[in-house]
Write a protein that holds these residues in place. Structure first.
Motif, PDB file in Angstrom:
ATOM      1  N   ALA A 206       0.835  -1.204   0.000  1.00 20.50           N
ATOM      2  CA  ALA A 206       0.000   0.000   0.000  1.00 20.50           C
ATOM      3  C   ALA A 206       0.862   1.243   0.000  1.00 20.50           C
ATOM      4  CB  ALA A 206      -0.924  -0.011   1.226  1.00 20.50           C
ATOM      5  N   PRO A 207       1.567   1.505  -1.121  1.00 23.04           N
ATOM      6  CA  PRO A 207       2.493   2.634  -1.151  1.00 23.04           C
ATOM      7  C   PRO A 207       1.816   3.983  -0.947  1.00 23.04           C
ATOM      8  CG  PRO A 207       2.177   1.706  -3.348  1.00 23.04           C
ATOM      9  CD  PRO A 207       1.567   0.756  -2.388  1.00 23.04           C
ATOM     10  N   GLN A 208       0.492   4.059  -1.243  1.00 27.65           N
ATOM     11  CA  GLN A 208      -0.187   5.337  -1.102  1.00 27.65           C
ATOM     12  C   GLN A 208      -0.284   5.796   0.346  1.00 27.65           C
ATOM     13  OE1 GLN A 208      -1.507   2.531  -2.081  1.00 27.65           O
ATOM     14  NE2 GLN A 208      -3.429   2.072  -1.054  1.00 27.65           N
ATOM     15  N   ARG A 209      -0.109   4.887   1.299  1.00 27.28           N
ATOM     16  CA  ARG A 209      -0.188   5.256   2.707  1.00 27.28           C
ATOM     17  C   ARG A 209       0.917   6.219   3.116  1.00 27.28           C
ATOM     18  NH1 ARG A 209      -0.211   0.135   6.234  1.00 27.28           N
ATOM     19  NH2 ARG A 209      -0.337   1.714   7.873  1.00 27.28           N
ATOM     20  N   ILE A 210       2.016   6.203   2.360  1.00 26.01           N
ATOM     21  CA  ILE A 210       3.123   7.110   2.672  1.00 26.01           C
ATOM     22  C   ILE A 210       2.678   8.562   2.560  1.00 26.01           C
ATOM     23  CG2 ILE A 210       5.222   8.023   1.576  1.00 26.01           C
ATOM     24  CD1 ILE A 210       5.781   5.893   3.550  1.00 26.01           C
ATOM     25  N   GLN A 211       1.709   8.831   1.685  1.00 26.21           N
ATOM     26  CA  GLN A 211       1.259  10.200   1.477  1.00 26.21           C
ATOM     27  C   GLN A 211       0.413  10.709   2.653  1.00 26.21           C
ATOM     28  OE1 GLN A 211       2.563  11.647  -1.082  1.00 26.21           O
ATOM     29  NE2 GLN A 211       3.455   9.719  -1.762  1.00 26.21           N
ATOM     30  N   ILE A 212      -0.137   9.792   3.446  1.00 27.56           N
ATOM     31  CA  ILE A 212      -0.985  10.181   4.576  1.00 27.56           C
ATOM     32  C   ILE A 212      -0.111  10.247   5.818  1.00 27.56           C
ATOM     33  CG2 ILE A 212      -3.028   9.589   5.935  1.00 27.56           C
ATOM     34  CD1 ILE A 212      -3.937   7.893   3.515  1.00 27.56           C
ATOM     35  N   ARG A 213       0.282  11.447   6.207  1.00 30.77           N
ATOM     36  CA  ARG A 213       1.258  11.619   7.280  1.00 30.77           C
ATOM     37  C   ARG A 213       0.545  11.722   8.628  1.00 30.77           C
ATOM     38  NH1 ARG A 213       4.350  15.524   7.687  1.00 30.77           N
ATOM     39  NH2 ARG A 213       6.340  14.511   8.035  1.00 30.77           N
ATOM     40  N   LYS A 214       0.019  10.608   9.138  1.00 33.78           N
ATOM     41  CA  LYS A 214      -0.653  10.614  10.425  1.00 33.78           C
ATOM     42  C   LYS A 214       0.339  10.855  11.545  1.00 33.78           C
ATOM     43  CE  LYS A 214      -4.462   7.620   9.019  1.00 33.78           C
ATOM     44  NZ  LYS A 214      -5.175   6.355   9.268  1.00 33.78           N
ATOM     45  N   GLU A 215       1.554  10.295  11.381  1.00 33.83           N
ATOM     46  CA  GLU A 215       2.600  10.558  12.352  1.00 33.83           C
ATOM     47  C   GLU A 215       3.302  11.852  11.976  1.00 33.83           C
ATOM     48  OE1 GLU A 215       2.831   7.818  10.404  1.00 33.83           O
ATOM     49  OE2 GLU A 215       1.889   6.317  11.677  1.00 33.83           O
ATOM     50  N   LYS A 216       4.073  12.365  12.908  1.00 31.18           N
ATOM     51  CA  LYS A 216       4.812  13.590  12.634  1.00 31.18           C
ATOM     52  C   LYS A 216       5.854  13.354  11.561  1.00 31.18           C
ATOM     53  CE  LYS A 216       6.449  17.554  15.268  1.00 31.18           C
ATOM     54  NZ  LYS A 216       6.838  18.036  16.590  1.00 31.18           N
ATOM     55  N   PHE A 217       6.431  12.168  11.542  1.00 34.45           N
ATOM     56  CA  PHE A 217       7.381  11.789  10.501  1.00 34.45           C
ATOM     57  C   PHE A 217       7.387  10.271  10.428  1.00 34.45           C
ATOM     58  CE2 PHE A 217       9.572  11.765  14.454  1.00 34.45           C
ATOM     59  CZ  PHE A 217      10.482  10.732  14.395  1.00 34.45           C
ATOM     60  N   SER A 218       7.791   9.740   9.288  1.00 39.69           N
ATOM     61  CA  SER A 218       7.818   8.294   9.135  1.00 39.69           C
ATOM     62  C   SER A 218       8.817   7.915   8.069  1.00 39.69           C
ATOM     63  CB  SER A 218       6.431   7.760   8.762  1.00 39.69           C
ATOM     64  OG  SER A 218       5.999   8.350   7.547  1.00 39.69           O
ATOM     65  N   LEU A 219       9.337   6.692   8.159  1.00 39.48           N
ATOM     66  CA  LEU A 219      10.270   6.174   7.157  1.00 39.48           C
ATOM     67  C   LEU A 219       9.647   4.962   6.481  1.00 39.48           C
ATOM     68  CD1 LEU A 219      13.883   6.136   8.627  1.00 39.48           C
ATOM     69  CD2 LEU A 219      13.088   7.342   6.607  1.00 39.48           C
ATOM     70  N   PRO A 220       9.892   4.787   5.190  1.00 40.53           N
ATOM     71  CA  PRO A 220       9.468   3.559   4.527  1.00 40.53           C
ATOM     72  C   PRO A 220      10.088   2.357   5.213  1.00 40.53           C
ATOM     73  CG  PRO A 220      10.165   5.206   2.933  1.00 40.53           C
ATOM     74  CD  PRO A 220      10.547   5.724   4.283  1.00 40.53           C
ATOM     75  N   ASP A 221       9.375   1.257   5.255  1.00 40.24           N
ATOM     76  CA  ASP A 221       9.850   0.036   5.901  1.00 40.24           C
ATOM     77  C   ASP A 221      11.209  -0.367   5.355  1.00 40.24           C
ATOM     78  OD1 ASP A 221       9.992  -2.323   7.292  1.00 40.24           O
ATOM     79  OD2 ASP A 221       8.639  -3.399   5.962  1.00 40.24           O
ATOM     80  N   GLY A 222      12.145  -0.634   6.251  1.00 43.81           N
ATOM     81  CA  GLY A 222      13.461  -1.103   5.852  1.00 43.81           C
ATOM     82  C   GLY A 222      14.499  -0.013   5.692  1.00 43.81           C
ATOM     83  N   LEU A 223      14.084   1.260   5.704  1.00 42.12           N
ATOM     84  CA  LEU A 223      15.049   2.358   5.646  1.00 42.12           C
ATOM     85  C   LEU A 223      15.291   2.875   7.056  1.00 42.12           C
ATOM     86  CD1 LEU A 223      14.021   4.462   2.514  1.00 42.12           C
ATOM     87  CD2 LEU A 223      16.049   3.062   2.807  1.00 42.12           C
ATOM     88  N   HIS A 224      16.519   3.258   7.326  1.00 41.69           N
ATOM     89  CA  HIS A 224      16.891   3.692   8.663  1.00 41.69           C
ATOM     90  C   HIS A 224      17.117   5.201   8.679  1.00 41.69           C
ATOM     91  CE1 HIS A 224      17.459  -0.537   9.759  1.00 41.69           C
ATOM     92  NE2 HIS A 224      17.946  -0.665   8.547  1.00 41.69           N
ATOM     93  N   ALA A 225      16.778   5.816   9.791  1.00 41.71           N
ATOM     94  CA  ALA A 225      16.960   7.264   9.927  1.00 41.71           C
ATOM     95  C   ALA A 225      18.415   7.664   9.679  1.00 41.71           C
ATOM     96  CB  ALA A 225      16.512   7.708  11.322  1.00 41.71           C
ATOM     97  N   GLN A 226      19.351   6.804  10.071  1.00 43.94           N
ATOM     98  CA  GLN A 226      20.765   7.118   9.897  1.00 43.94           C
ATOM     99  C   GLN A 226      21.125   7.337   8.436  1.00 43.94           C
ATOM    100  OE1 GLN A 226      23.323   7.707  12.189  1.00 43.94           O
ATOM    101  NE2 GLN A 226      24.267   8.389  10.288  1.00 43.94           N
ATOM    102  N   HIS A 227      20.412   6.658   7.528  1.00 40.84           N
ATOM    103  CA  HIS A 227      20.719   6.792   6.106  1.00 40.84           C
ATOM    104  C   HIS A 227      20.516   8.232   5.627  1.00 40.84           C
ATOM    105  CE1 HIS A 227      21.418   5.653   1.998  1.00 40.84           C
ATOM    106  NE2 HIS A 227      20.206   5.980   1.613  1.00 40.84           N
ATOM    107  N   VAL A 228      19.497   8.905   6.158  1.00 36.30           N
ATOM    108  CA  VAL A 228      19.285  10.308   5.809  1.00 36.30           C
ATOM    109  C   VAL A 228      20.462  11.150   6.278  1.00 36.30           C
ATOM    110  CG1 VAL A 228      17.784  12.316   6.096  1.00 36.30           C
ATOM    111  CG2 VAL A 228      16.781  10.044   5.857  1.00 36.30           C
ATOM    112  N   GLY A 229      20.989  10.844   7.476  1.00 38.31           N
ATOM    113  CA  GLY A 229      22.177  11.535   7.975  1.00 38.31           C
ATOM    114  C   GLY A 229      23.387  11.287   7.082  1.00 38.31           C
TER     115      GLY A 229
END
Length: 322
Positions: A206-229
């Motif tokens: 359900a990739p469209q769920r990424i567009q609905i930002r219910k949380e303040k921020f979220s990452l796609p499954d399997g990606l780590h916050a450190q990768h953005v850093g």
């Protein structure tokens, strides 16, 4: 580990108010490189797809994981270059290099598997992926040769040393084509482990769920916050202005990423005297990401190889253009 930051990765991600958008690996790379390189023509794209099928076959290697492979049955014979050149008409694709690294990849795969170890180290996964990248014309550097890079966000230093850097030998300052992080474990959790951590959600169904930002921020499954850093730290070294490519490799599962941060946004993030800054919707950084592909699986590998060949061809055209 690939990167280290002097500020919490999850905390930083929340303050950046990231946007997320899923795309195919080839679309991510084409959109990224088209800013600085000659685009592929329609007939070239068709040829690239055919070449990806041929070069990506790897003797029809097709397994879920390394432990399924019988190392005694491995047969990575060096391909006949003349036969390949008949099918590969794009002059930017180096058949001799492909042939050399097919052989190296096969030998390394045999060596990794012959020990029958229950746990395969990150160093071995990194070595395999280095040679996989080089098969398809990507120039790489890996730890320990890679230098630490850093940037400042909200007056805090964000530092990283990538596991692998795909680089352009034509540039000294702006050398980075893509930044890779390699792990010997996979993250499939949908559970929030701590209050400040990004909630990891499965998005493949359900990739469209990424567009609905219910949380303040979220990452796609399997990606780590450190990768953005990691991407932020190397952004200034990217061959493309305002954006950088990345890859996360979990065992043999590859996710392609692209971080886009506009210059005006970066200036605001760096100048801010507080721990956050209010950004307009169009100013917010964007992380483009693909679904995960397993380079041991034949069908998945075709998608990965098509993207890597696109990167290699467009990089050579960029170098020629400059």
């Amino acid at each position: 580990m690939a990167g280290c930051s002097e500020t919490s990765s999850g905390d930083l991600l929340e303050k950046l108010e990231m946007r997320f958008e899923r795309k195919s690996p080839t679309d991510i790379i084409t959109e990224h490189m088209s800013v600085v390189a000659y685009n592929l023509m329609r007939d070239e794209i068709k040829n690239l797809e055919e070449v990806a099928d041929i070069l990506g076959s790897l003797n029809n290697l097709n397994h879920e994981n390394l432990h399924e492979i019988n190392f005694k049955g491995l047969n990575f014979v060096k391909p006949v270059e003349e036969n390949l050149r008949y099918s590969v008409t794009l002059k930017e694709i180096n058949i001799s290099k492909y042939s050399t690294f097919v052989n190296k990849f096969g030998v390394s795969l045999w060596y990794v598997l012959k020990g029958k170890q229950p746990v395969i180290s990150e160093a071995k996964y990194r070595c395999l992926f280095e040679q996989f990248l080089q098969m398809f014309g990507i120039e790489v550097m890996a730890q320990p040769e890679i230098d630490m890079e850093s940037t400042e966000i909200f007056h805090r230093k964000v530092s990283s040393r990538a596991d692998i850097v795909c680089f352009s030998p034509k540039d000294v300052e702006k050398y980075s084509l893509a930044v890779c992080k390699v792990k010997n474990e996979c993250c499939f959790t949908d559970v929030e482990t701590e209050p400040s951590a990004p909630k990891l959600r499965r998005t493949e169904d359900a990739p469209q769920r990424i567009q609905i930002r219910k949380e303040k921020f979220s990452l796609p499954d399997g990606l780590h916050a450190q990768h953005v850093g990691d991407l932020l730290a190397y952004l200034d070294k990217s061959v493309c202005k305002e954006a950088i490519l990345g890859m996360t490799v979990e065992k043999t599962m590859v996710t392609f990423t692209r971080l886009l941060v506009k210059d005006e946004t970066m200036e605001k993030l760096q100048r801010s005297s507080s721990d956050s800054v209010k950004l307009k919707e169009e100013e917010r950084p964007v992380l483009y990401y693909s679904k995960r592909y397993n380079y041991l699986l034949l069908e998945d590998r075709k998608e990965i190889v098509k993207a890597l060949l696109t990167l290699a061809v467009m990089e050579k055209r960029r170098a020629k253009k400059s």
